[in-house]
Design an enzyme around this catalytic site. Structure first.
Site, mmCIF file in Angstrom:
data_model
loop_
_atom_site.group_PDB
_atom_site.id
_atom_site.type_symbol
_atom_site.label_atom_id
_atom_site.label_comp_id
_atom_site.label_asym_id
_atom_site.label_seq_id
_atom_site.Cartn_x
_atom_site.Cartn_y
_atom_site.Cartn_z
ATOM 1 N N GLY A 346 0.889 -1.207 0.054
ATOM 2 C CA GLY A 346 0.062 0.209 -0.011
ATOM 3 C C GLY A 346 0.704 1.184 0.009
ATOM 4 O O GLY A 346 0.535 2.132 -0.649
ATOM 5 N N ALA A 347 1.966 1.233 0.801
ATOM 6 C CA ALA A 347 2.753 2.323 0.794
ATOM 7 C C ALA A 347 4.143 1.796 1.503
ATOM 8 O O ALA A 347 4.025 0.720 2.155
ATOM 9 C CB ALA A 347 2.265 3.433 1.695
ATOM 10 N N MET A 348 5.140 2.663 1.416
ATOM 11 C CA MET A 348 6.428 2.219 1.988
ATOM 12 C C MET A 348 6.995 3.340 2.651
ATOM 13 O O MET A 348 7.306 4.635 2.054
ATOM 14 C CB MET A 348 7.293 1.492 1.126
ATOM 15 C CG MET A 348 8.662 1.029 1.534
ATOM 16 S SD MET A 348 8.619 -0.080 3.112
ATOM 17 C CE MET A 348 9.988 0.313 3.704
ATOM 18 N N GLU A 349 7.778 3.050 3.953
ATOM 19 C CA GLU A 349 8.001 4.292 4.719
ATOM 20 C C GLU A 349 9.506 4.731 4.631
ATOM 21 O O GLU A 349 10.179 5.136 5.562
ATOM 22 C CB GLU A 349 7.993 4.065 6.280
ATOM 23 C CG GLU A 349 8.540 2.869 6.739
ATOM 24 C CD GLU A 349 7.933 1.540 6.724
ATOM 25 O OE1 GLU A 349 8.557 0.405 7.512
ATOM 26 O OE2 GLU A 349 6.934 1.406 6.053
ATOM 27 N N ASN A 350 9.964 4.619 3.259
ATOM 28 C CA ASN A 350 11.288 5.073 2.997
ATOM 29 C C ASN A 350 11.710 6.402 3.771
ATOM 30 O O ASN A 350 10.967 7.298 3.497
ATOM 31 C CB ASN A 350 11.663 5.214 1.490
ATOM 32 C CG ASN A 350 10.999 3.922 0.677
ATOM 33 O OD1 ASN A 350 11.438 2.850 1.117
ATOM 34 N ND2 ASN A 350 10.255 4.244 -0.344
ATOM 35 N N HIS A 382 -0.018 6.555 9.059
ATOM 36 C CA HIS A 382 0.923 5.377 9.231
ATOM 37 C C HIS A 382 2.287 5.400 8.769
ATOM 38 O O HIS A 382 3.106 5.257 9.591
ATOM 39 C CB HIS A 382 0.124 4.087 8.343
ATOM 40 C CG HIS A 382 1.012 2.823 8.659
ATOM 41 N ND1 HIS A 382 0.273 1.791 9.616
ATOM 42 C CD2 HIS A 382 2.264 2.348 8.260
ATOM 43 C CE1 HIS A 382 1.165 0.839 9.537
ATOM 44 N NE2 HIS A 382 2.069 0.968 8.625
ATOM 45 N N GLU A 383 2.367 5.891 7.577
ATOM 46 C CA GLU A 383 3.771 6.217 7.106
ATOM 47 C C GLU A 383 4.456 7.029 7.816
ATOM 48 O O GLU A 383 5.852 7.026 8.118
ATOM 49 C CB GLU A 383 3.741 6.431 5.503
ATOM 50 C CG GLU A 383 3.045 5.191 4.888
ATOM 51 C CD GLU A 383 3.621 3.832 4.976
ATOM 52 O OE1 GLU A 383 4.652 3.409 5.296
ATOM 53 O OE2 GLU A 383 2.668 2.914 5.067
ATOM 54 N N HIS A 386 5.964 5.982 11.008
ATOM 55 C CA HIS A 386 7.139 5.329 10.870
ATOM 56 C C HIS A 386 8.642 6.414 10.961
ATOM 57 O O HIS A 386 9.776 5.813 11.326
ATOM 58 C CB HIS A 386 7.159 4.441 9.477
ATOM 59 C CG HIS A 386 6.623 3.355 9.757
ATOM 60 N ND1 HIS A 386 6.817 2.176 10.745
ATOM 61 C CD2 HIS A 386 5.639 2.716 8.802
ATOM 62 C CE1 HIS A 386 6.200 1.364 10.635
ATOM 63 N NE2 HIS A 386 5.426 1.417 9.556
ATOM 64 N N GLU A 405 5.622 -2.273 12.834
ATOM 65 C CA GLU A 405 4.283 -2.100 12.166
ATOM 66 C C GLU A 405 2.969 -1.950 13.039
ATOM 67 O O GLU A 405 1.982 -1.363 12.797
ATOM 68 C CB GLU A 405 4.069 -3.467 11.368
ATOM 69 C CG GLU A 405 4.991 -3.432 10.186
ATOM 70 C CD GLU A 405 5.102 -2.305 9.064
ATOM 71 O OE1 GLU A 405 4.055 -1.370 9.344
ATOM 72 O OE2 GLU A 405 6.015 -1.963 8.604
#
Length: 956
Positions: A346-350, A382-383, A386, A405
């Protein structure tokens, strides 16, 4: 576009010279590509070159360090210099490639004559017979490399040295490489889309969990943090993005430019991001503790259409909330968020460059629904959570993934509530996380939140950790912890934890330490045991208890709750499946002091009642447990629901507990069904949604049997008044819950043939078909209307939806149509649709497995999807099974209806027939599917006749 800086002539000439050297080096790599590829054609087909081949050990017990999936503890990286050059046009072999070079500086902390570093699917340049160059950064000379080889199984580059490295000395390792910019959604990969009739290519990345090694050789474990100095070579009309802010952009004498980025903070490899594209952005500068650049990137048309404005507007407030909540400054100088056409998660917290599916970041105020807006808000929250918890402080190893998570899953509700305070969104954690994970954690095949490190080794096992237990149970138990400590105490302990371990790694007990200190520093706060002792029982053993109260005597007990009470739990627990249970409760409408159940059985006299008095446990559903009562108290609560239901504040939990207690044979099914009889007076969304989800289980179990006719006649809607607000009405309700209730009501009304619903739906859809430029359907009702209209219609309706899907410029609209096309009742259309999932030009790879799940959800499509998956398993596994987060959901989705002995035997045979292929990150899902099918068979056998009788009698 990358920033262009004005520089002096001499400095400019020097930089151009350096760039020219880099360009020549990388061009040389490109020229060597065909030779390298030809040399590797005889290998295992994984694309790795092997200049000096040494066969890896094949014994099941690893004998050599390179046979183990975990890195040795002899080397610790400090920094990398990485240059990448992705080619966005195919070469003469129709392949998209990238070339690059990397230099990692590391310290030797334990004497060794081996360098083991991750490298996967990279063709490495040969330096005088070896695959890397080693240099000492001290006066001492680095040992020579004796031999070097690649180990495909464990994804290592191994260098055997002629003598040992010196402890305490810094060294640098230089590699140059070529890789494929594939469309596999992993590592450094290719995304494609069409804009204004022109095909466009994006180079983007997804490094979590173990894909950085596909981009450059690196120590690819979360504890191996380092500083990364990144440069990207790209076409002049493209922009390059990475974790740091752009600090230099040099246009060379050839049609490329080099964008260099500021050094990152000390971080893990899985948080790296590299992107080259022609996207544009909208931006703002927010005043936090420091001036912060905030940008939203997307396709040009999406930005021009205003689809990024909402994300930009809420990013600042959410970041400011987290700064206050964590009492820690945002640690970077910029916050980029980008919407990608192809993205598996869905998404990635880079860190500093968060990547999203378009549906999770883009919102159109005219065409998007309330649900779309809510998703954008919660995913962004959410991201951004992080950026501190997970990025600033990172778990030591993936066995503690739940801490990253689960925490982000919990606080996303706090961040979203701050951004949109009128939504009352914090209560939805009950539906979307607590109730969701109850069903998984009630299986004998569940697992604890924290697993042993030796249970999580290879990439498939790591990917398997990205599951409902880690996310939703993690959120539920952390919410419970925050509730019994109080939010201020929880936040103080969290702040201490983050500031103490900034830029380093931890294990879960470090958090308990800091929360315990916060407890000890809070006068008047008393808990019965330490945070460690309480929480270890919730994290080190799987499952949760059912708490049973006998109000006649005040006797209260706990027992491990299992959906199938006959199942065998073969995972031992040092706590014997006993929990320290915090219970908030109410007695005849009055809140009582929190009670702790610390053993299997106890007596609490104050919970003893008689007459008209009643007791309600877990009043705000803060505890992660189910509740059962004696029949007299159940009757009093059900009577109250039917007379003054608002007195019971946790109505959704009453319903969910009752239905699941019935499935576990603890109470009878009729009692569970009685909890729904009051719903004609219910106007709150969460109790309604709880009831519908539980009744949905009955539909799934019985919609292929004679029972379904009776259940469909007994609809819990109140009739046509739910349809009074048409989709074009300007008075469409503004309260979130009321909107969702109306959507549910229309869906139920149409599925149960309420008079007028079918004609209404078909009429709206026909209007759209006749004038495709004007869609009369309200965005909040589109998903329901599209699905129902396609189910009621035929090929004409389906083909229209397909055309609109292919032409959609808003990702959420395309997603609605993609789901709706699975609703058709025509088997041949469903089979054609299944075949489309094999063709990325029709269904993107990111959407293939979820499309199959949508089709399996359809009672007509279920057997078709099951046959399709079995027939195509080798291909599906090869494409998605080795690490895709969505792969386990595919297995769960296609087996949801399984409830017969024949289906159970088919499932077992499927497992046996594909042992040689494997199940990868879905291995546990297959075991759970077998267990759930077994449970379903028992439940249907025991309850079919009773359910038919109840619905028949209640319908008359």
């Amino acid at each position: 576009m990358g920033k262009v800086y004005y520089i002096s002539k001499n400095v400019g000439l020097g930089l151009l010279a350096l760039a020219a050297v880099a360009l020549v080096t990388i061009l040389a790599l490109s020229i060597a590509y065909d030779k390298e590829k030809a040399r590797n054609r005889g290998t295992s087909g994984d694309g790795t070159g092997d200049s000096t081949s040494m066969p890896p050990t094949t014994s099941s017990t690893p004998k050599e360090p390179w046979d183990r999936y975990r890195l040795p503890h002899s080397l610790v990286p400090s920094s990398y210099n990485v240059t990448l050059w992705p080619r966005l046009t195919p070469d003469e072999n129709s392949l998209y490639i990238f070339t690059g070079r990397s230099t990692v500086e590391f310290r030797c902390v334990k004497e060794t004559d081996l360098i083991i570093i991750h490298s996967n699917k990279l063709n490495l340049t040969d330096f005088n017979g070896q695959l890397a160059k080693l240099t000492s950064l001290s006066e001492a000379t680095a040992p020579a490399i004796q031999k070097s080889w690649l180990v495909p199984k464990t994804e290592y580059l191994v260098l055997q040295l002629q003598r040992t490295l010196a402890v305490g000395v810094m060294y640098s390792l230089h590699t140059e490489f070529l890789g494929e910019l594939a469309d596999d959604l992993e590592g450094f990969y290719r995304s494609e889309y069409t804009e204004d009739g022109v095909k466009k290519v994006v180079a983007t990345s997804q490094m979590q969990a173990a894909y950085a090694r596909k981009t450059f050789p690196c120590f690819d474990e979360p504890a191996m943090k380092a500083v990364f100095n990144v440069s990207i070579i790209h076409e002049r009309d493209m922009i390059a993005l990475s974790n740091g802010r752009e600090i230099d952009a040099i246009v060379d004498g050839v049609p490329v430019r080099t964008t260099t980025f500021e050094p990152t903070r000390r971080m893990s490899t899985y948080l790296l991001a590299f992107i080259v594209c022609d996207f544009i952005s909208i931006q703002g500068v927010k005043n936090f503790s420091v001036s912060l650049q905030v940008r939203i990137w997307a396709r040009r048309k999406a930005i021009d259409d205003g689809q990024g404005e909402y994300a930009l507007n809420i990013t600042g407030p959410i970041l400011q909330f987290y700064e206050r909540y964590y009492n820690a400054t945002y640690p970077l100088s910029k916050s980029d968020q980008i919407a990608l056409p192809d993205f598996n998660a869905g998404a990635m917290e880079n860190w500093g460059l968060i990547t999203y599916r378009e549906t999770a970041l883009l919102y159109d105020p005219v065409m998007s629904s309330t649900g779309n807006k809510e998703r954008v808000t919660t995913v962004i929250a959410h991201e951004l959570a992080h950026m501190w918890f997970g990025n600033l402080v990172t778990v030591q190893w993936w066995n503690d993934l739940w801490l990253n998570e689960g925490f982000a899953m919990y606080v996303e509700y706090l961040g979203a509530d701050h951004a949109e305070p009128t939504w009352n969104i914090k209560d939805q954690i009950i539906l979307y996380d607590v109730h969701k994970v109850f069903g998984i954690d009630a299986l004998a095949s569940s697992h604890p939140l924290t697993r042993r490190e030796d249970e999580v080794n290879d990439p498939a096992q790591i990917s398997e950790m990205f599951n409902t237990i880690s996310y939703s149970k993690g959120a539920a138990v952390l919410r419970m912890l925050s509730e019994f400590l109080s939010e201020p105490v929880f936040a103080r302990g969290l702040s201490s934890y983050l500031n103490t371990f900034a830029f380093s790694n931890t294990v879960y007990t470090d958090l308990w330490d800091h929360l315990q200190k916060a407890v000890e520093n809070t006068p008047g706060l008393h808990i019965p045991h330490t945070v460690h002792d309480i929480m270890n029982r919730w994290t080190l053993q799987m499952g949760f208890p059912v708490v049973t109260l006998d109000t006649r005597r005040g006797r209260i007990t706990q027992k491990h709750f299992l959906l199938d009470p006959d199942s065998v739990v073969d995972r031992p627990s040092q706590f014997n499946y006993t929990w320290f249970v915090p219970i908030k409760w109410m007695k005849t409408g009055v809140e009582q002091q929190q009670y702790w159940l610390l053993k299997d059985t106890d007596t609490h006299d104050e919970m003893s009642v008689s007459g008209e008095d009643w007791v309600l446990l877990n009043t705000n559903v803060s505890g992660f447990f189910r509740v059962n009562y004696d029949l007299q108290n159940w009757d009093r609560l059900l009577s109250l629901l039917n007379t003054d239901h608002q007195v019971i504040i946790n109505r959704a939990q009453i319903i969910d507990d009752a239905f699941n207690l019935a499935r576990a044979k603890i109470i009878n099914t009729t009692l569970a069904l009685r909890t729904t009889t009051y719903l004609s007076r219910e106007r709150d969304y969460i109790p309604w949604e709880s009831a519908l989800r539980n009744l949905d289980y009955y539909i799934l179990m019985f919609d292929r049997t004679e029972v379904y006719g009776a259940t469909s006649r007994k609809s819990p809607t109140t009739g046509p008044e739910f349809l009074q607000d048409t989709p074009t009405s300007k008075t469409f309700h503004t309260r979130q819950g009321t909107k969702y209730n109306q959507i549910n009501a229309i869906e139920i009304a149409c599925s149960t043939n309420v008079e007028g619903c079918r004609e209404l739906i078909k009429g709206w859809y026909r209007q759209w078909m006749e004038n495709p430029q004007h869609n009369p359907i309200h965005p909040n009702l589109k998903s329901t209307v599209y699905c129902s209209a396609i189910a009621f219609g035929g090929v004409e309706e389906w083909d229209f939806a397909w055309k609109m899907f292919k032409n959609a410029t808003l990702a959420s609209e395309a997603a609605r149509l993609r789901s709706a096309m699975a609703c058709t009742k025509a088997p041949w259309l469903l089979n054609r649709y299944l075949e489309y999932t094999l063709d990325p030009s029709k269904i993107r790879k990111q959407d293939a497995t979820s499309t199959i799940q949508y089709i399996a959800r359809n009672v007509v499509g279920m057997p078709l999807a099951w046959n399709f998956v079995r027939a195509k398993w080798s291909y599906i596994f090869q494409q998605y099974g080795r690490g895709s987060f969505s792969f386990a959901r595919l297995v769960n989705g296609i087996t949801t209806r399984f409830s017969t002995d024949f289906e159970l035997q088919e499932l077992k045979k499927f497992k046996e027939d594909n042992v040689h292929v494997g199940f990868g990150s879905a291995s546990l899902a297959v075991e759970q599917a077998i267990e759930k099918t077994t449970t379903n068979i028992k439940w249907v056998t025991a309850n079919k006749a009773g359910v038919l009788t109840w619905f028949t009698e209640e319908s008359t």
